[in-house]
Each structure stands twice: as C-alpha cells, then as structure tokens.
Design a protein around this motif. Structure first.
Motif, PDB file in Angstrom:
ATOM      1  N   GLN A 224      93.941  47.348  24.224  1.00  0.00           N
ATOM      2  CA  GLN A 224      94.601  48.174  23.221  1.00  0.00           C
ATOM      3  C   GLN A 224      96.079  47.816  23.066  1.00  0.00           C
ATOM      4  O   GLN A 224      96.628  47.947  21.981  1.00  0.00           O
ATOM      5  CB  GLN A 224      94.437  49.651  23.572  1.00  0.00           C
ATOM      6  CG  GLN A 224      94.784  50.571  22.438  1.00  0.00           C
ATOM      7  CD  GLN A 224      94.315  51.982  22.692  1.00  0.00           C
ATOM      8  OE1 GLN A 224      93.725  52.277  23.718  1.00  0.00           O
ATOM      9  NE2 GLN A 224      94.576  52.859  21.757  1.00  0.00           N
ATOM     10  N   VAL A 225      96.733  47.317  24.111  1.00  0.00           N
ATOM     11  CA  VAL A 225      98.154  46.963  24.026  1.00  0.00           C
ATOM     12  C   VAL A 225      98.407  45.822  23.044  1.00  0.00           C
ATOM     13  O   VAL A 225      99.516  45.642  22.562  1.00  0.00           O
ATOM     14  CB  VAL A 225      98.750  46.594  25.409  1.00  0.00           C
ATOM     15  CG1 VAL A 225      98.734  47.784  26.339  1.00  0.00           C
ATOM     16  CG2 VAL A 225      98.034  45.414  26.014  1.00  0.00           C
TER      17      VAL A 225
ATOM     18  N   ASP B 272      86.330  52.544  11.199  1.00  0.00           N
ATOM     19  CA  ASP B 272      87.547  53.253  11.572  1.00  0.00           C
ATOM     20  C   ASP B 272      88.681  52.933  10.592  1.00  0.00           C
ATOM     21  O   ASP B 272      89.128  51.804  10.485  1.00  0.00           O
ATOM     22  CB  ASP B 272      87.950  52.860  12.997  1.00  0.00           C
ATOM     23  CG  ASP B 272      89.040  53.732  13.569  1.00  0.00           C
ATOM     24  OD1 ASP B 272      89.724  54.424  12.790  1.00  0.00           O
ATOM     25  OD2 ASP B 272      89.211  53.713  14.792  1.00  0.00           O
ATOM     26  N   GLU B 273      89.150  53.946   9.873  1.00  0.00           N
ATOM     27  CA  GLU B 273      90.208  53.777   8.883  1.00  0.00           C
ATOM     28  C   GLU B 273      91.540  53.403   9.519  1.00  0.00           C
ATOM     29  O   GLU B 273      92.348  52.723   8.910  1.00  0.00           O
ATOM     30  CB  GLU B 273      90.374  55.059   8.066  1.00  0.00           C
ATOM     31  CG  GLU B 273      89.253  55.295   7.086  1.00  0.00           C
ATOM     32  CD  GLU B 273      89.190  54.217   6.009  1.00  0.00           C
ATOM     33  OE1 GLU B 273      90.223  53.872   5.423  1.00  0.00           O
ATOM     34  OE2 GLU B 273      88.081  53.711   5.766  1.00  0.00           O
ATOM     35  N   LYS B 274      91.771  53.822  10.763  1.00  0.00           N
ATOM     36  CA  LYS B 274      93.035  53.516  11.425  1.00  0.00           C
ATOM     37  C   LYS B 274      93.229  52.006  11.535  1.00  0.00           C
ATOM     38  O   LYS B 274      94.329  51.504  11.368  1.00  0.00           O
ATOM     39  CB  LYS B 274      93.087  54.148  12.818  1.00  0.00           C
ATOM     40  CG  LYS B 274      93.172  55.646  12.798  1.00  0.00           C
ATOM     41  CD  LYS B 274      93.183  56.196  14.205  1.00  0.00           C
ATOM     42  CE  LYS B 274      93.162  57.714  14.187  1.00  0.00           C
ATOM     43  NZ  LYS B 274      93.090  58.270  15.531  1.00  0.00           N
ATOM     44  N   LEU B 275      92.168  51.287  11.817  1.00  0.00           N
ATOM     45  CA  LEU B 275      92.281  49.835  11.948  1.00  0.00           C
ATOM     46  C   LEU B 275      92.629  49.184  10.622  1.00  0.00           C
ATOM     47  O   LEU B 275      93.439  48.278  10.560  1.00  0.00           O
ATOM     48  CB  LEU B 275      90.994  49.241  12.509  1.00  0.00           C
ATOM     49  CG  LEU B 275      90.657  49.614  13.946  1.00  0.00           C
ATOM     50  CD1 LEU B 275      89.356  48.946  14.365  1.00  0.00           C
ATOM     51  CD2 LEU B 275      91.777  49.224  14.892  1.00  0.00           C
TER      52      LEU B 275
ATOM     53  N   MET C  19      88.819  53.415  22.809  1.00  0.00           N
ATOM     54  CA  MET C  19      88.364  52.746  21.622  1.00  0.00           C
ATOM     55  C   MET C  19      88.394  51.239  21.870  1.00  0.00           C
ATOM     56  O   MET C  19      89.361  50.711  22.387  1.00  0.00           O
ATOM     57  CB  MET C  19      89.289  53.102  20.444  1.00  0.00           C
ATOM     58  CG  MET C  19      89.031  52.230  19.256  1.00  0.00           C
ATOM     59  SD  MET C  19      89.847  52.586  17.687  1.00  0.00           S
ATOM     60  CE  MET C  19      91.478  53.048  18.044  1.00  0.00           C
ATOM     61  N   GLU C  20      87.345  50.558  21.502  1.00  0.00           N
ATOM     62  CA  GLU C  20      87.289  49.107  21.630  1.00  0.00           C
ATOM     63  C   GLU C  20      87.965  48.477  20.423  1.00  0.00           C
ATOM     64  O   GLU C  20      87.764  48.910  19.282  1.00  0.00           O
ATOM     65  CB  GLU C  20      85.846  48.631  21.728  1.00  0.00           C
ATOM     66  CG  GLU C  20      85.180  49.033  23.015  1.00  0.00           C
ATOM     67  CD  GLU C  20      83.790  48.437  23.152  1.00  0.00           C
ATOM     68  OE1 GLU C  20      83.191  48.032  22.142  1.00  0.00           O
ATOM     69  OE2 GLU C  20      83.304  48.379  24.282  1.00  0.00           O
ATOM     70  N   ILE C  21      88.775  47.459  20.679  1.00  0.00           N
ATOM     71  CA  ILE C  21      89.496  46.781  19.604  1.00  0.00           C
ATOM     72  C   ILE C  21      89.087  45.324  19.586  1.00  0.00           C
ATOM     73  O   ILE C  21      89.086  44.651  20.618  1.00  0.00           O
ATOM     74  CB  ILE C  21      91.019  46.918  19.805  1.00  0.00           C
ATOM     75  CG1 ILE C  21      91.398  48.402  19.744  1.00  0.00           C
ATOM     76  CG2 ILE C  21      91.780  46.112  18.773  1.00  0.00           C
ATOM     77  CD1 ILE C  21      92.830  48.684  20.036  1.00  0.00           C
ATOM     78  N   TYR C  22      88.756  44.851  18.390  1.00  0.00           N
ATOM     79  CA  TYR C  22      88.355  43.462  18.208  1.00  0.00           C
ATOM     80  C   TYR C  22      89.263  42.784  17.200  1.00  0.00           C
ATOM     81  O   TYR C  22      89.725  43.416  16.252  1.00  0.00           O
ATOM     82  CB  TYR C  22      86.906  43.386  17.695  1.00  0.00           C
ATOM     83  CG  TYR C  22      85.901  43.814  18.717  1.00  0.00           C
ATOM     84  CD1 TYR C  22      85.338  42.878  19.586  1.00  0.00           C
ATOM     85  CD2 TYR C  22      85.519  45.137  18.842  1.00  0.00           C
ATOM     86  CE1 TYR C  22      84.412  43.273  20.537  1.00  0.00           C
ATOM     87  CE2 TYR C  22      84.601  45.530  19.795  1.00  0.00           C
ATOM     88  CZ  TYR C  22      84.047  44.595  20.632  1.00  0.00           C
ATOM     89  OH  TYR C  22      83.142  44.979  21.577  1.00  0.00           O
ATOM     90  N   PHE C  23      89.515  41.515  17.436  1.00  0.00           N
ATOM     91  CA  PHE C  23      90.252  40.695  16.489  1.00  0.00           C
ATOM     92  C   PHE C  23      89.283  39.711  15.861  1.00  0.00           C
ATOM     93  O   PHE C  23      88.290  39.320  16.464  1.00  0.00           O
ATOM     94  CB  PHE C  23      91.370  39.931  17.203  1.00  0.00           C
ATOM     95  CG  PHE C  23      92.665  40.683  17.257  1.00  0.00           C
ATOM     96  CD1 PHE C  23      93.807  40.151  16.694  1.00  0.00           C
ATOM     97  CD2 PHE C  23      92.755  41.919  17.870  1.00  0.00           C
ATOM     98  CE1 PHE C  23      95.007  40.828  16.743  1.00  0.00           C
ATOM     99  CE2 PHE C  23      93.947  42.606  17.926  1.00  0.00           C
ATOM    100  CZ  PHE C  23      95.082  42.059  17.357  1.00  0.00           C
TER     101      PHE C  23
END
Length: 110
Positions: free
Chosen positions: A20-21, A45-48, A1-5
């Motif tokens: 992801q870390v 994505d609800e998890k985010l 999964m790609e994560i963005y800030f």
C-alpha cells in the motif's frame, strides 16, 4: 486492500501486486521497465480510478493548468499566471528554461 499495478506497455500489460505504501508512486514494470499505473480493482474501487487520474494530472500539467499570461521573465525562466482547473483558482507557476532545469536536475543527481 490489495493494490495492483498494470504496465502501460500494451505489448506487456504485466499486472503485479504492491504494498500500500507504493500506491501513490509511479513504478517501473518488473518485466519491461515501462511506467506502471494503478490497476482497476476487481471490485471496481472508485478510489483507485481517482488516484490514477490524480497521478496522471501530476505528470501532465496541461491537464490541470491553463496558462493565462506571462507575469515576469528572468535568467532562469519565467513566471506564468495559470488557472488551476482542479481548485478553480489562479496560481503563479515558475517555468524553468530547459537548459536550467537540466543543469539543476544533473546537480541534484550528482
């Protein structure tokens, strides 16, 4: 999964990809240095969004705890009975006096 800030500064709003870390951390914006938070995923994505809420509650204790009564007071601060809204239980919280907290922080950073 790609994560963005996403930067919290409305004048900047820089969006950047992270490993992801770093998902559970608060990172400074590489552009302006302001705090950044997990950006909503394009897939919704609800998890985010739940993780963002948990991070915000961690930073702002008043969102999670309601002070009920002072239990004790000492040289370093006081102990307060609080209600944890997340788990629905009473907890004891030690609240340090500002000068004690600052001295403790300075000592750990030295």
């Amino acid at each position: 999964m790609e994560i963005y800030f996403l930067c919290s500064n409305p004048d900047c709003e820089t969006r950047f990809k992270v490993d992801q870390v770093h998902a559970g951390r608060q990172l400074p914006c590489p552009n302006c240095g302001q705090p950044c938070y997990l950006a909503p995923n394009a897939d919704g994505d609800e998890k985010l969004s739940h993780l963002n809420q948990a991070l915000q509650e961690t930073r702002d204790l008043s969102l999670r705890y309601t002070e009920e009564e002072e239990l004790a007071q000492g040289g370093m601060g006081k102990v307060v009975l609080c209600r944890d809204k997340t788990i629905g239980r009473s907890v004891a919280m030690k609240v340090m006096q500002p000068e004690t907290a600052e001295a403790s922080l300075n000592a750990t950073q030295a």
